[in-house]
Design a protein around this motif. Structure first.
Motif, PDB file in Angstrom:
ATOM      1  N   LEU A 138      13.545  62.348  65.372  1.00  0.00           N
ATOM      2  CA  LEU A 138      14.694  61.520  65.004  1.00  0.00           C
ATOM      3  C   LEU A 138      15.344  60.893  66.238  1.00  0.00           C
ATOM      4  CD1 LEU A 138      16.712  60.614  62.759  1.00  0.00           C
ATOM      5  CD2 LEU A 138      18.018  62.681  63.295  1.00  0.00           C
ATOM      6  N   LEU A 139      15.633  59.603  66.148  1.00  0.00           N
ATOM      7  CA  LEU A 139      16.369  58.891  67.194  1.00  0.00           C
ATOM      8  C   LEU A 139      17.832  58.720  66.801  1.00  0.00           C
ATOM      9  CD1 LEU A 139      13.751  56.113  68.063  1.00  0.00           C
ATOM     10  CD2 LEU A 139      14.452  57.988  69.556  1.00  0.00           C
ATOM     11  N   GLN A 140      18.078  57.965  65.726  1.00  0.00           N
ATOM     12  CA  GLN A 140      19.429  57.685  65.259  1.00  0.00           C
ATOM     13  C   GLN A 140      19.475  57.750  63.737  1.00  0.00           C
ATOM     14  OE1 GLN A 140      22.135  57.083  67.222  1.00  0.00           O
ATOM     15  NE2 GLN A 140      20.946  57.215  69.120  1.00  0.00           N
ATOM     16  N   SER A 141      20.664  58.018  63.191  1.00  0.00           N
ATOM     17  CA  SER A 141      20.847  58.059  61.748  1.00  0.00           C
ATOM     18  C   SER A 141      22.278  57.629  61.411  1.00  0.00           C
ATOM     19  CB  SER A 141      20.570  59.463  61.214  1.00  0.00           C
ATOM     20  OG  SER A 141      20.676  59.506  59.807  1.00  0.00           O
ATOM     21  N   ALA A 142      22.428  56.941  60.284  1.00  0.00           N
ATOM     22  CA  ALA A 142      23.755  56.500  59.847  1.00  0.00           C
ATOM     23  C   ALA A 142      23.820  56.535  58.323  1.00  0.00           C
ATOM     24  CB  ALA A 142      24.056  55.089  60.346  1.00  0.00           C
ATOM     25  N   THR A 143      24.992  56.899  57.783  1.00  0.00           N
ATOM     26  CA  THR A 143      25.200  56.982  56.338  1.00  0.00           C
ATOM     27  C   THR A 143      26.166  55.883  55.909  1.00  0.00           C
ATOM     28  OG1 THR A 143      24.846  59.377  56.344  1.00  0.00           O
ATOM     29  CG2 THR A 143      25.992  58.443  54.445  1.00  0.00           C
ATOM     30  N   PHE A 144      25.812  55.206  54.806  1.00  0.00           N
ATOM     31  CA  PHE A 144      26.632  54.107  54.305  1.00  0.00           C
ATOM     32  C   PHE A 144      26.985  54.346  52.839  1.00  0.00           C
ATOM     33  CE2 PHE A 144      24.064  52.216  57.676  1.00  0.00           C
ATOM     34  CZ  PHE A 144      25.017  51.541  58.430  1.00  0.00           C
ATOM     35  N   GLY A 145      28.276  54.223  52.530  1.00  0.00           N
ATOM     36  CA  GLY A 145      28.746  54.194  51.152  1.00  0.00           C
ATOM     37  C   GLY A 145      29.367  52.853  50.839  1.00  0.00           C
ATOM     38  N   SER A 146      29.462  52.013  51.857  1.00  0.00           N
ATOM     39  CA  SER A 146      30.001  50.658  51.732  1.00  0.00           C
ATOM     40  C   SER A 146      29.323  49.801  52.804  1.00  0.00           C
ATOM     41  CB  SER A 146      31.519  50.664  51.920  1.00  0.00           C
ATOM     42  OG  SER A 146      31.853  51.181  53.202  1.00  0.00           O
ATOM     43  N   THR A 147      29.721  48.549  52.895  1.00  0.00           N
ATOM     44  CA  THR A 147      29.124  47.679  53.905  1.00  0.00           C
ATOM     45  C   THR A 147      29.577  48.105  55.305  1.00  0.00           C
ATOM     46  OG1 THR A 147      30.952  46.111  53.707  1.00  0.00           O
ATOM     47  CG2 THR A 147      29.011  45.726  52.317  1.00  0.00           C
TER      48      THR A 147
END
Length: 224
Positions: A138-147
């Motif tokens: 894994l390098l990077q991770s991001a979680t989105f619930g909106s824009t």
């Protein structure tokens, strides 16, 4: 002198020959944590696409890399709309670029959520020193619930061949939902920090001063 020039020319040719002729782009899909099915591939033009309807989802997914882009850059886009059935579930999309040249520098992962409704999305990036498909370290991770937008940079020093992957995990609630987002990997060559430059210049200056201050020695020849 001729031998030196010949050696330099041979070295230059060897470096040029070491560059890979091509890299491959692969797209895989998984439903609700099931096995990954490879659905698209490309090894010549630098772009792979998957445009269809499957398991109640509409796909308009693509990845673009070498030779359309300089290695190891990779641009991906995923537009997915839950359609038939309208039941909750998780759709995972993997876009991998394989057989990349040796790289020593910084790789930036930039994720965007352009439109999102009735969904929670995790975007991740990976590299694989084993040149594997659809995963790795894994390098990077991001979680989105909106824009929104998320970006992170990693320092890498990898020998060839290796691979990189952008992964979309899109969890839809019951009813209609949609997601439109991108995951891009862009590279910059490693350069010294300003403090490192200053330290290097100070070291060179000190070395030059020491050389200039070194006492000159003379040699006397004595005949007997």
């Amino acid at each position: 002198m001729k031998r030196t020039l010949f050696a330099l020319a041979a070295s230059a040719l060897a470096i040029a020959a070491a560059s890979p002729a091509s890299a491959g782009i692969f797209i895989g899909v998984s439903f609700n944590g099931g096995p990954i099915t490879q659905v698209a591939t490309d090894s010549t033009i630098g772009s792979a696409n998957f445009n269809t309807t499957s398991n109640g989802f509409f796909f308009n997914t693509n990845g673009t890399g070498f030779p359309l882009l300089l290695q190891p850059n990779l641009l991906t886009q995923s537009v997915n709309i839950q359609q038939a059935g309208n039941t909750a579930g998780t759709l995972s999309i993997y876009i991998t670029q394989t057989d990349l040249a040796a790289f020593n520098g910084f790789l930036t992962s930039t994720f965007t959520s352009n439109t999102i409704a009735n969904a929670n999305v995790v975007l991740s990036s990976y590299y694989s020193a084993a040149n594997a498909l659809f995963g790795g370290t894994l390098l990077q991770s991001a979680t989105f619930g909106s824009t929104g937008v998320s970006s992170g940079t990693n320092a890498l020093n990898l020998s060839l061949p290796y691979s990189q992957t952008v992964r979309y995990d899109i969890t839809f609630g019951s009813g209609l939902g949609n997601f439109n987002g991108t995951g891009n990997l862009t590279a910059t060559t490693a350069v010294p920090e300003p403090a490192s430059w200053a330290l290097m210049m100070f070291g060179f200056a000190g070395l030059g001063y020491a050389v200039r201050r070194r006492p000159k020695t003379s040699t006397r020849i004595r005949f007997t």
